[in-house]
Design an enzyme around this catalytic site. Structure first.
Site, PDB file in Angstrom:
ATOM      1  N   ALA A 177      12.930  66.998  -5.104  1.00  0.00           N
ATOM      2  CA  ALA A 177      12.330  67.420  -6.373  1.00  0.00           C
ATOM      3  C   ALA A 177      13.221  68.507  -6.953  1.00  0.00           C
ATOM      4  CB  ALA A 177      10.919  67.954  -6.147  1.00  0.00           C
ATOM      5  N   CYS A 178      13.186  68.686  -8.258  1.00  0.00           N
ATOM      6  CA  CYS A 178      14.073  69.657  -8.894  1.00  0.00           C
ATOM      7  C   CYS A 178      13.836  71.055  -8.321  1.00  0.00           C
ATOM      8  CB  CYS A 178      13.911  69.636 -10.411  1.00  0.00           C
ATOM      9  SG  CYS A 178      12.602  70.682 -11.043  1.00  0.00           S
ATOM     10  N   LEU A 179      14.861  71.885  -8.397  1.00  0.00           N
ATOM     11  CA  LEU A 179      14.821  73.214  -7.779  1.00  0.00           C
ATOM     12  C   LEU A 179      13.728  74.114  -8.346  1.00  0.00           C
ATOM     13  CD1 LEU A 179      18.661  73.912  -7.525  1.00  0.00           C
ATOM     14  CD2 LEU A 179      17.117  73.176  -5.693  1.00  0.00           C
TER      15      LEU A 179
ATOM     16  N   SER B  88      10.755  73.483  -8.557  1.00  0.00           N
ATOM     17  CA  SER B  88       9.532  73.314  -7.768  1.00  0.00           C
ATOM     18  C   SER B  88       9.478  74.243  -6.564  1.00  0.00           C
ATOM     19  CB  SER B  88       9.426  71.862  -7.279  1.00  0.00           C
ATOM     20  OG  SER B  88      10.466  71.569  -6.351  1.00  0.00           O
TER      21      SER B  88
END
Length: 269
Positions: free
Chosen positions: A174-176, A178
């Site tokens: 998941a993108c950073l 998150s």
């Protein structure tokens, strides 16, 4: 319905689209979707990948390497989420703000190239978690062929292995953004710290990793079976010293291990 029957339905649905633009991150789901689409549509498939501070360079390069091997037309969208009004404040609807901005850019590109359909890699399991970005996809008319064909994450991994895709056992990503509790300010500096810390653990051999950032404290999540590796005092000292160089003051191991969307536990139930 078996995984193979779902794959047949997916390919039939994709075939009916004629031409499709796929949001491609290089993860398990979007890689599988892109390969399935390319198998049935050939050159009528265009892949689009976002590049931003919230997307590690290692992920971007893996995505572009796969694209080059297949010879698929590939476009790169520069997406700077931190410039979106309200995004850096990290509200609970952060993913909505991000998806709305990114897919609006993709929609504009698709319209310019006269491509009607834009697809993302959401699968059936994504309906089980808090996903505010789904609203943005619905508002922009983005389709989710994997979900529509009833494909779960397990189905996708099984089929990816049968198709000899390199991502069949790739850890979820998941993108950073998150990695931060809702309400904690997100900055480029903090994103870079998380990226460096996770890359360090990956280089040490940890396959599934999250470094959750709570101010100056780093909370490490690893796969459940990998937690015992931290019983080594030498490793603990080594990780602490490296994280301190990166900029963290405190470093701890989450005793429960990795789980999807752990920051959502802070949301009102």
């Amino acid at each position: 319905m078996t995984a193979q029957e779902k794959l047949a339905l997916l390919k039939s649905n994709l075939q009916s689209l004629g031409h499709v633009m796929i949001a491609f991150s290089g993860g398990v789901d979007s890689t599988f979707l892109l390969k399935a689409a390319h198998d049935v549509l050939g050159n009528a498939v265009t892949a689009v990948t976002a590049r931003s501070a919230t997307f590690p360079e290692r992920e971007f390069h893996e995505a572009t390497d796969f694209i080059q091997k297949l010879g698929i037309k590939h476009l790169v969208v520069l997406s700077e989420e931190l410039e979106i009004n309200g995004f850096s404040d990290n509200p609970p609807n952060r993913c909505y703000l991000c998806k709305k901005e990114l897919f609006s850019k993709i929609r504009k590109i698709a319209d310019e190239q006269k491509i009607e359909h834009i697809a993302d890699g959401s699968n059936l399991d994504d309906l089980k978690d808090y996903r505010p970005g789904r609203q943005a996809l619905q508002e922009l008319g983005i389709i989710s062929p994997l979900r529509d064909a009833g494909l779960t994450k397990e189905d996708i991994r099984i089929l990816s292995r049968e198709m000899d895709l390199p991502t069949w056992n790739k850890p979820a990503f998941a993108c950073l953004s998150s990695r931060f509790p809702y309400g904690e300010k997100i900055t480029k500096e903090k994103l870079a710290m998380v990226d460096q810390a996770e890359q360090y653990l990956i280089d040490l051999g940890f396959n599934l990793v999250r470094v959750r950032c709570h101010g100056t404290l780093a909370r490490i999540e690893v796969a459940i079976e990998a937690r015992s590796k931290f019983f080594s005092q030498e490793l603990m000292d080594q990780v602490y010293q490296e994280f301190k160089k990166i900029g963290f003051i405190f470093v701890c191991l989450d005793l429960k291990g990795y789980r999807t969307g752990s920051m959502n536990a802070t949301l009102p139930q």
